[in-house]
Design an enzyme around this catalytic site. Structure first.
Site, short mmCIF file in Angstrom:
data_model
loop_
_atom_site.label_atom_id
_atom_site.label_comp_id
_atom_site.label_asym_id
_atom_site.label_seq_id
_atom_site.Cartn_x
_atom_site.Cartn_y
_atom_site.Cartn_z
N LYS A 103 33.05 33.60 60.67
CA LYS A 103 31.73 33.05 60.99
C LYS A 103 30.71 33.55 59.97
O LYS A 103 30.72 34.73 59.58
CB LYS A 103 31.35 33.46 62.41
CG LYS A 103 30.09 32.81 62.97
CD LYS A 103 29.85 33.24 64.43
CE LYS A 103 28.63 32.57 65.05
NZ LYS A 103 28.42 32.97 66.46
N SER A 125 29.39 32.13 73.07
CA SER A 125 29.62 31.44 71.80
C SER A 125 31.02 31.53 71.22
O SER A 125 31.29 30.89 70.20
CB SER A 125 28.63 31.93 70.75
OG SER A 125 27.39 31.33 70.97
N SER A 180 27.78 29.02 69.73
CA SER A 180 27.26 28.89 68.39
C SER A 180 28.34 28.98 67.30
O SER A 180 28.08 28.62 66.17
CB SER A 180 26.23 30.00 68.13
OG SER A 180 26.84 31.28 68.21
N1 GLN Z 1 24.29 29.44 73.91
C1 GLN Z 1 23.77 30.76 74.12
C2 GLN Z 1 22.48 30.91 73.35
O1 GLN Z 1 22.06 29.96 72.79
C3 GLN Z 1 24.78 31.78 73.68
C4 GLN Z 1 24.86 31.92 72.21
C5 GLN Z 1 25.86 32.97 71.78
O2 GLN Z 1 26.73 33.39 72.52
N2 GLN Z 1 25.69 33.41 70.55
O3 GLN Z 1 21.88 31.93 73.31
#
Ligand code: GLN
Length: 485
Positions: A69, A168, A144
């Protein structure tokens, strides 16, 4: 398609050790696919432009390529966290977990696209454009870590690293039909991960099957002097062997399995519960009374931490700078031009929640809720070995469907967020395909107490091998179909 690409990472490592396959050949096979990017998934923000440095001789992971990532710092390679404010930024050092994996023998295939600073559930918040779901290119891969999930699901990488702050890893794994593991908070060093919300962020693997998840995790865990919140993992992560659930008590939290779940997802979930019973588990309803408040607490705590973490992007030290007449102008114009809309929304929310006069009412109260959420899990794990829920309320949704409705987007993580607040591990296991055309993956989430990764992996493997999953996760006992193959 090259036969090499068909191998799981564990199988590939074994072949290389036996001398049947060369690491260079495997790397080139993936590099070519990743560079061509499986029909425009936009899964990568950078792909290696030549052969990888050789893995240390005798290293267990034998040169198997790894997609990483974007937000993991990798020396001399763009590490932009999906943000324009870090466009072209090449860090002078490498994140501990990436360095550990290189030591164990992985080679860096590429950096994967992601929501900006890991804020999002659909990968539509990346400054480098949205990622598409390989099962249906009009749909999102989840977020994400959507680039990592799409890359593994489409066979552009054997495995990948992601991070999970509120879901995410688990949610995109579910939407792309692969395995994703969020480890216990502290099990893996966060040193060199570009921070979103430091008390919630955790790195973890995306893989085609549970065995690969165990293998990658084994080489990721460990205490790191550079991250004071990291802890030594008790014992070694074994590769799961058994394919039953005998003696395992599974709890089904009623608050996380009630309303708002799409019918196809619910049907797959119920079928998985029946399978678990057949495999010898006991399955009973349980309760997590504060779980309905977890999402609210998360959307105060995560933005609060983000607003502090993102203060460092000021145009002075990293990436983008917009010149202005004075220093303050330079700061504000750099941040105005460099951050996307969702990041600005979080910074405003977080700054507000932390401001004097509101701190106790918002941030302080959210921390109290966090404690209650963690207490609920502790109480549940006195009676149950693991809990099981759907990973996400729906299958992959359409690109654009939720971009204008942040609250609907935030609901994508209702089942995953509690584990981050409590610091416990969670595993996504695919459990089959829904619908006819397109057929879309569905998944369940297993949650365990801290350091219960070995049990999670054992249970996940049993469900994968004995359930419908076997059609999705690459398992030699049944046929495997990559999307769009
Ligand atoms: N969707 C959640 C957010 O927008 C979790 C994101 C994540 O786990 N990085 O914060």
């Amino acid at each position: 398609m090259s036969e090499l690409i068909e191998l799981t990472a564990a199988q590939a490592a074994e072949r290389i050790h036996h001398g049947d396959v060369s690491a260079a050949e495997l790397f080139e096979a993936y590099r070519t696919r990743a560079a061509a990017d499986g029909d425009d998934l936009n899964a990568f923000t950078w792909v290696a432009d030549g052969p990888a440095a050789e893995a240390p001789s005798g290293a267990p992971l034998a040169g198997v390529p790894l997609a990483v990532k974007d937000l993991f710092c990798t020396e001399g390679v763009p590490s932009q966290s999906g943000s324009k404010i870090l466009e072209g930024y090449e860090p002078p050092y490498t994140a501990t977990v990436v360095a550990k994996l290189a030591q164990a023998g992985t080679t860096l295939l590429g950096k994967t696209n992601q929501d900006e600073f890991a804020m999002g559930s659909s990968n539509e918040n990346s400054a480098f454009g949205p990622v598409r779901n390989p099962w249906d290119r009009t749909r999102v891969p989840g977020g994400s870590s959507g680039g990592s999930a799409a890359a593994v699901a489409a066979g552009l990488a054997p495995w990948a690293l992601g991070t999970d702050t509120g879901g995410s890893i688990r949610q995109p794994a579910a939407l792309c039909g692969i395995v994703g593991l969020k480890p216990t908070y502290g099990a893996i060093s966060r040193y060199g991960m570009i921070a979103f919300a430091s008390s919630l962020d955790q790195a973890g693997p995306f893989t085609r099957d549970v065995t690969d998840a165990a293998l990658l995790l084994r080489h990721m865990v460990g205490q790191d002097a550079c991250d004071s919140t990291s802890l030594a993992f008790p014992g070694e992560i074994e590769l799961p062997k058994g394919v039953d659930l005998r003696g395992i008590k599974l709890g089904v939290p009623e608050e996380l399995t009630g309303e708002g779940i799409e019918s196809g997802v619910r049907e797959a979930f119920n079928r998985t519960l029946a399978l678990a019973e057949q495999l010898g588990a006991s399955v009973e309803t349980c309760t997590l009374p504060h779980a309905p408040h977890a999402l609210n607490a998360y959307y105060l705590i995560a933005p609060a931490e983000a607003s502090a973490n993102l203060a460092r992007f000021d145009g002075v030290r990293y990436g983008l700078r917009v010149d202005a007449d004075d220093l303050l102008g330079m700061y504000t114009q750099t941040r105005e031009a460099g951050f996307g809309a969702e990041v600005k929304r979080r910074i405003m929310l977080g700054t507000y929640a932390l401001s004097s006069g509101y701190y106790d009412a918002y941030y302080g109260r959210a921390q109290q809720v966090r404690t209650k959420v963690a207490d609920d899990f502790r109480a549940a794990f006195e009676r149950f070995d693991l809990l099981v829920t759907p990973t996400a309320p729906s299958v992959a949704f359409r690109l654009g469907e939720k971009v204008d409705d942040p609250l609907a987007m935030y609901l994508s993580d209702v089942f995953t967020i509690g584990a981050n607040l409590a610091g416990i591990p969670g595993l996504t296991v695919p459990v089959g395909l829904a619908g006819t055309s397109p057929r879309l993956p569905r998944a369940v989430q297993l949650l365990g107490p801290m350091d219960a990764e070995p049990l999670l992996l054992r249970a996940g493997r049993a469900i994968e091998v004995r359930g419908d999953t076997a059609r999705l996760a690459r398992d030699h006992e049944t046929e495997f179909a990559w999307p769009g193959r």
